[in-house]
Write a protein that holds these residues in place. Structure first.
Motif: not given
Length: 110
Positions: A2-27
């Motif tokens: 879970k995270g803050r969320g936001g527009h992909s352009y304006g919110a870029f530069g903060m942790p992304n829940p989907a990216h965290a889950m992707g890192r976990a799945i790869a692991r």
């Protein structure tokens, strides 16, 4: 995750829940389990997000863990939890200047 969320352009530069889950799945995919006793795992479902141009507020996955041995199952469970925490921490490290929250919630369903 879970995270803050936001527009992909304006919110870029903060942790992304989907990216965290992707890192976990790869692991998770790299975990080796014994052939005997038979021990298996699977990422069975992946859900979350609302659109292609938004950082999701929440994403989730369901994992199936099985073993003929209670000891091996417990060991696998701990390795899975470590991989999930790894995804969280690595995504936070990716954006050290961000104060946006990112959290991991683990619920046992079976």
């Amino acid at each position: 995750y879970k995270g803050r969320g936001g527009h992909s352009y304006g919110a870029f530069g903060m942790p992304n829940p989907a990216h965290a889950m992707g890192r976990a799945i790869a692991r998770l995919a790299d975990i080796q389990v014994p052939v005997t006793p038979k021990t298996t795992f699977n990422v069975g479902t992946v859900t979350g997000g609302t659109s292609v141009n938004s950082v999701p507020i929440e994403v989730s996955m369901e994992l199936d863990l099985r073993s003929e041995s209670a000891k091996e199952l417990a060991a696998l469970d701990e390795r899975m939890r470590a991989a999930l925490r790894y995804g969280l921490e690595e995504e936070k490290k990716r954006w050290p200047e961000s104060s946006a929250p990112l959290e991991l919630v683990i619920e046992s369903i079976g």
